[in-house]
Design a protein around this motif. Structure first.
Motif, mmCIF file in Angstrom:
data_model
loop_
_atom_site.group_PDB
_atom_site.id
_atom_site.type_symbol
_atom_site.label_atom_id
_atom_site.label_comp_id
_atom_site.label_asym_id
_atom_site.label_seq_id
_atom_site.Cartn_x
_atom_site.Cartn_y
_atom_site.Cartn_z
ATOM 1 N N ARG A 10 0.830 -1.192 0.000
ATOM 2 C CA ARG A 10 0.000 0.000 0.000
ATOM 3 C C ARG A 10 0.869 1.248 0.000
ATOM 4 O O ARG A 10 1.966 1.256 0.537
ATOM 5 N N TYR A 222 -2.276 3.863 -9.024
ATOM 6 C CA TYR A 222 -3.067 2.866 -8.302
ATOM 7 C C TYR A 222 -2.281 2.265 -7.139
ATOM 8 O O TYR A 222 -2.800 2.111 -6.020
ATOM 9 N N GLY A 223 -1.015 1.968 -7.399
ATOM 10 C CA GLY A 223 -0.180 1.386 -6.350
ATOM 11 C C GLY A 223 0.133 2.333 -5.223
ATOM 12 O O GLY A 223 0.521 1.903 -4.133
ATOM 13 N N LEU A 225 -2.056 4.240 -3.749
ATOM 14 C CA LEU A 225 -3.235 4.448 -2.898
ATOM 15 C C LEU A 225 -3.077 3.783 -1.543
ATOM 16 O O LEU A 225 -2.491 2.705 -1.417
ATOM 17 N N PRO A 228 -5.784 0.390 -2.180
ATOM 18 C CA PRO A 228 -5.864 0.134 -3.624
ATOM 19 C C PRO A 228 -6.918 -0.921 -3.969
ATOM 20 O O PRO A 228 -6.602 -2.100 -4.171
ATOM 21 N N TRP A 233 -10.448 2.942 -7.097
ATOM 22 C CA TRP A 233 -9.832 3.328 -8.371
ATOM 23 C C TRP A 233 -10.887 3.812 -9.363
ATOM 24 O O TRP A 233 -10.676 4.804 -10.065
#
Length: 443
Positions: A10, A222-223, A225, A228, A233
């Protein structure tokens, strides 16, 4: 139903920060060509196509993450390699090299176009001065700014560029909006400016795709977040793309409404050289592309490093590869100076497959849903449209390249020319009315 599990790793980005990154990825230097895409497609159809490209961008970004989760991969390259093997990986690598490389060429063309006109407004700088020579400006900015910054090893050192770029883009948007109100009355009305559709609509999609592509950043954002998940997303993507398309439509509409059929590939080519507000906009845009150039160079160098050097470049090769990339891009931009066809070719050859074709092709290969599932059907449609746009757009761009009035002061900047143009238009109208009356009387 498709179940997407959160990633174990995360990041520390909240939803707002991730959304800002997506918007900044879309609203960049490509926005400058959107008024030109309205000219290519026809304004009403152009607006519809812009919303269509935004929808496909939104949909394909989400598909990328779905595909990444299905294949347990965390990058665009890994996804394609796992889905289509080495051939797919090499095709993607070629496209990911071409897109930023051609973008670098376009940035140099823009720098030469915009900064020469900025320097002309400096007292004492005459038209024959070296500062008004686009070749000198491109070489100067390359040697002093873009090449040294491009030599950085760590892209994190360029982190503040995104914020500066977005702020300057908003300033440019305000300049274009103000000039729509204050300058458009000076531009003569052109014929067929508001017809629904035109024959170059396919090339227009390429220009729009060039402006909207942000897929190479999707996995990274995305990675980053904190949570995730696909739901988070999707929410970020929908909001970010919606805001981006609103800004893009406003910019495209204001630019086209001001100049209509006279719209150039670089909208700042349309403004008069003695326009101080436009000169300020040119300066902001010139700074934006100079700061964005190294980011594109970083991507091209990474592609070369991954394909030929297993991802690792020694310091010597790092310098050599960087210098070669920048030198070749600069040489091409010195020889060719028409931005419109550069945007078209990059759009149809690179951006279209990266946005339309590859994400949908990967998802269709990985999908565990039945063939008639909505995601599969929509993916097939997007894939077909992308293949059509890429093929037809390339052929049309080569067979019917658009004329370019690069570097010339537009005729409406000279009052005498505008008066002559208006008289000519009036004479044409009188002749048409005369012919119509003769036809009616004979009937």
């Amino acid at each position: 139903a498709l179940v997407i599990k959160p990633r174990r790793k995360r990041g520390n980005s909240d939803l707002a920060s991730a959304g800002f990154n997506i918007i900044n990825s879309i609203i960049g230097s490509g926005i400058i060509g959107l008024p030109y895409s309205m000219k290519q497609a026809g304004f009403p159809l152009g607006v519809l196509l812009l919303f269509g490209v935004a929808y496909i961008t939104d949909y394909s970004i989400i598909l990328l993450i779905k595909g990444g989760n299905l294949s347990s991969t965390s990058t665009y390259q890994e996804l394609v390699k796992k889905t289509y093997g080495l051939i797919g990986y090499l095709i993607l690598s070629t496209l990911q090299f071409l897109y930023p490389f051609i973008a670098m060429i376009s940035y140099n063309i823009i720098t030469g176009d915009t900064l020469t006109k900025v320097f002309q407004r400096i007292p004492g700088v005459e038209p024959g001065n070296v500062l008004t020579d686009r070749h000198f400006i491109i070489l100067f900015t390359t040697i002093i700014f873009t090449l040294p910054i491009s030599l950085y090893h760590d892209i994190a050192k360029l982190g503040k560029v995104s914020l500066i770029s977005l702020i300057l883009t908003i300033v440019i948007l305000v300049v274009v909006m103000v000039r729509t109100v204050t300058f458009s009355p000076q531009v003569p009305k052109s014929e067929n400016a508001w017809i629904f559709a035109k024959s170059n609509a396919v090339q227009a999609i390429g220009v729009m795709s060039f402006a909207f592509i942000c897929h190479h950043n999707s996995f990274l954002i995305y990675g980053s977040l904190e949570e995730p998940t696909l739901n988070n997303w999707s929410r970020i993507t929908h909001v970010s793309v919606s805001l981006a398309v609103i800004i893009s439509v406003v910019f495209a509409a204001c630019g086209y409404m001001t100049f209509a059929e006279y719209t150039e590939g670089d909208i700042f080519e349309n403004y008069c050289r003695d326009d101080n507000l436009a000169t300020f906009g040119r300066f902001c845009y010139g700074v934006t592309v100079i700061l964005t150039f190294p980011l594109e160079c970083f991507v091209t160098r990474e592609v070369i490093a991954n394909v030929f050097f297993h991802g690792n470049l020694s310091t010597i090769f790092h310098i050599i590869v960087t210098v070669i990339i920048v030198a070749v891009a600069t040489a091409i931009s010195l020889v060719y100076d028409c931005l419109g066809i550069v945007l078209e070719l990059n759009g149809v050859l690179s951006a279209t497959p990266l946005v339309f074709i590859i994400p949908t092709a990967c998802y269709l290969r990985l999908s565990e849903e039945q063939w008639n599932h909505s995601d599969n059907i929509i993916s097939c449609l997007i894939l077909a449209v992308g293949a059509l746009v890429m093929t037809v757009g390339f052929v049309l761009t080569i067979l019917h390249p658009q004329e370019c009035s690069h570097g010339k002061e537009m005729f409406y900047c000279f009052p005498s020319n505008v008066s002559f143009h208006n008289r000519l238009s009036h004479q044409k109208l009188v002749v048409q009315l005369s012919l119509s009356s003769k036809f009616l009387s004979s009937s």
